[in-house]
Design a protein around this motif. Structure first.
Motif, mmCIF file in Angstrom:
data_model
loop_
_atom_site.group_PDB
_atom_site.id
_atom_site.type_symbol
_atom_site.label_atom_id
_atom_site.label_comp_id
_atom_site.label_asym_id
_atom_site.label_seq_id
_atom_site.Cartn_x
_atom_site.Cartn_y
_atom_site.Cartn_z
ATOM 1 N N TYR A 21 0.851 -1.184 0.000
ATOM 2 C CA TYR A 21 0.000 0.000 0.000
ATOM 3 C C TYR A 21 0.887 1.234 0.000
ATOM 4 O O TYR A 21 1.910 1.271 0.683
ATOM 5 N N ARG A 22 0.497 2.237 -0.754
ATOM 6 C CA ARG A 22 1.263 3.472 -0.852
ATOM 7 C C ARG A 22 0.404 4.659 -0.435
ATOM 8 O O ARG A 22 -0.820 4.627 -0.521
ATOM 9 N N SER A 23 1.080 5.710 0.001
ATOM 10 C CA SER A 23 0.394 6.934 0.433
ATOM 11 C C SER A 23 0.048 7.804 -0.758
ATOM 12 O O SER A 23 0.863 7.980 -1.666
ATOM 13 N N LEU A 26 -5.554 12.913 -1.831
ATOM 14 C CA LEU A 26 -6.320 13.551 -2.909
ATOM 15 C C LEU A 26 -6.185 15.070 -2.837
ATOM 16 O O LEU A 26 -6.079 15.739 -3.852
ATOM 17 N N ASP A 27 -6.188 15.613 -1.625
ATOM 18 C CA ASP A 27 -6.041 17.059 -1.461
ATOM 19 C C ASP A 27 -5.197 17.336 -0.220
ATOM 20 O O ASP A 27 -5.719 17.433 0.892
ATOM 21 N N PRO A 28 -3.872 17.468 -0.398
ATOM 22 C CA PRO A 28 -2.989 17.705 0.748
ATOM 23 C C PRO A 28 -3.252 19.036 1.452
ATOM 24 O O PRO A 28 -2.826 19.232 2.580
ATOM 25 N N THR A 29 -3.969 19.955 0.794
ATOM 26 C CA THR A 29 -4.195 21.282 1.375
ATOM 27 C C THR A 29 -5.444 21.331 2.261
ATOM 28 O O THR A 29 -5.669 22.329 2.948
ATOM 29 N N ILE A 30 -6.231 20.274 2.251
ATOM 30 C CA ILE A 30 -7.476 20.275 3.021
ATOM 31 C C ILE A 30 -7.152 20.296 4.521
ATOM 32 O O ILE A 30 -6.160 19.729 4.962
ATOM 33 N N GLY A 31 -7.983 20.952 5.286
ATOM 34 C CA GLY A 31 -7.773 21.053 6.726
ATOM 35 C C GLY A 31 -8.186 19.791 7.461
ATOM 36 O O GLY A 31 -8.745 18.856 6.880
ATOM 37 N N ARG A 32 -7.906 19.772 8.743
ATOM 38 C CA ARG A 32 -8.250 18.618 9.568
ATOM 39 C C ARG A 32 -9.734 18.608 9.929
ATOM 40 O O ARG A 32 -10.359 17.559 9.976
ATOM 41 N N ASN A 33 -10.288 19.779 10.198
ATOM 42 C CA ASN A 33 -11.693 19.873 10.602
ATOM 43 C C ASN A 33 -12.470 20.627 9.531
ATOM 44 O O ASN A 33 -12.395 21.848 9.424
ATOM 45 N N ILE A 34 -13.220 19.881 8.727
ATOM 46 C CA ILE A 34 -13.968 20.426 7.597
ATOM 47 C C ILE A 34 -15.437 20.560 7.977
ATOM 48 O O ILE A 34 -16.033 19.628 8.499
ATOM 49 N N ALA A 155 4.800 8.137 -6.198
ATOM 50 C CA ALA A 155 3.534 8.136 -6.945
ATOM 51 C C ALA A 155 3.582 9.154 -8.077
ATOM 52 O O ALA A 155 3.159 8.874 -9.199
ATOM 53 N N ALA A 156 4.111 10.333 -7.792
ATOM 54 C CA ALA A 156 4.199 11.376 -8.819
ATOM 55 C C ALA A 156 5.099 10.932 -9.968
ATOM 56 O O ALA A 156 4.802 11.181 -11.138
ATOM 57 N N GLN A 157 6.197 10.247 -9.649
ATOM 58 C CA GLN A 157 7.107 9.756 -10.683
ATOM 59 C C GLN A 157 6.419 8.746 -11.599
ATOM 60 O O GLN A 157 6.725 8.662 -12.789
ATOM 61 N N TYR A 158 5.486 7.981 -11.049
ATOM 62 C CA TYR A 158 4.738 7.012 -11.851
ATOM 63 C C TYR A 158 3.537 7.639 -12.556
ATOM 64 O O TYR A 158 2.821 6.972 -13.287
ATOM 65 N N GLY A 159 3.304 8.926 -12.311
ATOM 66 C CA GLY A 159 2.199 9.613 -12.970
ATOM 67 C C GLY A 159 0.855 9.431 -12.295
ATOM 68 O O GLY A 159 -0.188 9.652 -12.908
ATOM 69 N N VAL A 160 0.846 9.033 -11.036
ATOM 70 C CA VAL A 160 -0.408 8.833 -10.308
ATOM 71 C C VAL A 160 -1.029 10.193 -10.006
ATOM 72 O O VAL A 160 -0.387 11.072 -9.434
ATOM 73 N N THR A 161 -2.286 10.366 -10.409
ATOM 74 C CA THR A 161 -2.992 11.621 -10.143
ATOM 75 C C THR A 161 -4.293 11.393 -9.378
ATOM 76 O O THR A 161 -5.001 12.347 -9.062
ATOM 77 N N GLY A 162 -4.617 10.156 -9.089
ATOM 78 C CA GLY A 162 -5.846 9.856 -8.352
ATOM 79 C C GLY A 162 -5.791 8.451 -7.790
ATOM 80 O O GLY A 162 -4.838 7.703 -8.030
ATOM 81 N N VAL A 163 -6.803 8.124 -7.022
ATOM 82 C CA VAL A 163 -6.908 6.789 -6.435
ATOM 83 C C VAL A 163 -8.291 6.232 -6.720
ATOM 84 O O VAL A 163 -9.233 6.997 -6.879
ATOM 85 N N LEU A 174 -3.385 -0.007 -13.599
ATOM 86 C CA LEU A 174 -4.847 -0.017 -13.676
ATOM 87 C C LEU A 174 -5.333 1.133 -12.802
ATOM 88 O O LEU A 174 -4.803 1.349 -11.711
ATOM 89 N N THR A 175 -6.332 1.861 -13.277
ATOM 90 C CA THR A 175 -6.867 2.960 -12.483
ATOM 91 C C THR A 175 -8.356 2.756 -12.241
ATOM 92 O O THR A 175 -9.042 2.095 -13.015
ATOM 93 N N GLY A 176 -8.820 3.324 -11.159
ATOM 94 C CA GLY A 176 -10.235 3.237 -10.827
ATOM 95 C C GLY A 176 -10.592 1.917 -10.155
ATOM 96 O O GLY A 176 -9.770 1.016 -10.056
ATOM 97 N N ALA A 177 -11.825 1.851 -9.694
ATOM 98 C CA ALA A 177 -12.316 0.634 -9.028
ATOM 99 C C ALA A 177 -12.728 -0.376 -10.093
ATOM 100 O O ALA A 177 -13.901 -0.535 -10.404
ATOM 101 N N GLN A 178 -11.751 -1.027 -10.664
ATOM 102 C CA GLN A 178 -11.993 -1.993 -11.744
ATOM 103 C C GLN A 178 -12.765 -3.206 -11.231
ATOM 104 O O GLN A 178 -12.647 -3.581 -10.070
ATOM 105 N N PRO A 179 -13.518 -3.864 -12.113
ATOM 106 C CA PRO A 179 -14.183 -5.111 -11.713
ATOM 107 C C PRO A 179 -13.143 -6.180 -11.351
ATOM 108 O O PRO A 179 -12.021 -6.164 -11.876
#
Length: 198
Positions: A21-23, A26-34, A155-163, A174-179
């Protein structure tokens, strides 16, 4: 959901497969209490109505249900996940990364727990067998932050932009929640290629 489908695929294949599993935030700028809920955040981010956001989210809830998961999007608590990632890295050192990852995901999506809150994370860590005091000390400082940032750079080196994003043998993505069947096919193909290359 993607994690569950991958696990289901691995059960169908008679071959040892190691999952790491890797870290990824999605949004590193989001606060702790939304204050916003999931629907308000999606509506604002994608320029849609609350009703559209609910409809889109309901599709995901239904797909999760088909995978045996119970997503509670109405009560989900949005938060910054950096400390949750630090905790999974800490758990990795103790051989409990898979268990910690599973527990955090269940707490977030099904139990509507605040996974940015240190007390919540400490309790979850204790449940999977980690030392509560050691986890509290780790979270109070910046331990494991470098490890999370290194994972994110990889992740950035591999071009990962989402989970979710799956990289098999560092060459097939493979990207997305594949079958589940897509995972089975991809893993079977990679195993066959590896066996013919030997």
């Amino acid at each position: 959901m993607g994690k569950r489908r991958l696990e289901d695929a691995i059960k169908q294949i008679d071959h040892p497969i190691e999952v790491t599993y890797r870290s990824f935030e999605l949004d590193p700028t989001i606060g702790r209490n939304i204050k916003e809920n999931m629907y308000e955040m999606l509506a604002k981010k994608y320029g849609m109505s609350i009703e559209q956001a609910k409809a889109n989210t309901q599709n995901m809830v239904q797909m999760a249900k088909e995978s045996g998961l119970d997503y509670q999007m109405d009560t989900l608590i949005l938060t910054n996940t950096f400390d949750a990632h630090r905790l999974t890295m800490f758990a990795k050192e103790q051989g409990l990364m898979k268990e910690m990852t599973e527990r955090i995901l269940h707490a977030y999506f099904t139990e509507s727990k605040h996974i940015g809150d240190h007390a919540t994370l400490t309790d979850l860590a204790k449940e999977v067998g980690l030392d509560k005091e050691a986890v509290a000390r780790m979270l109070a400082g910046d331990e494991m932050a470098d490890e999370v940032r290194a994972d994110e750079r990889t992740a950035a080196q591999y071009g990962v932009t989402g989970v979710p994003y799956y990289l098999i043998n560092k060459k097939y993505a493979l990207t997305g929640a594949q079958p589940t069947e897509v995972f089975v096919q991809a893993l079977t193909q990679v195993i066959a290629e590896d066996e013919t290359a030997v």
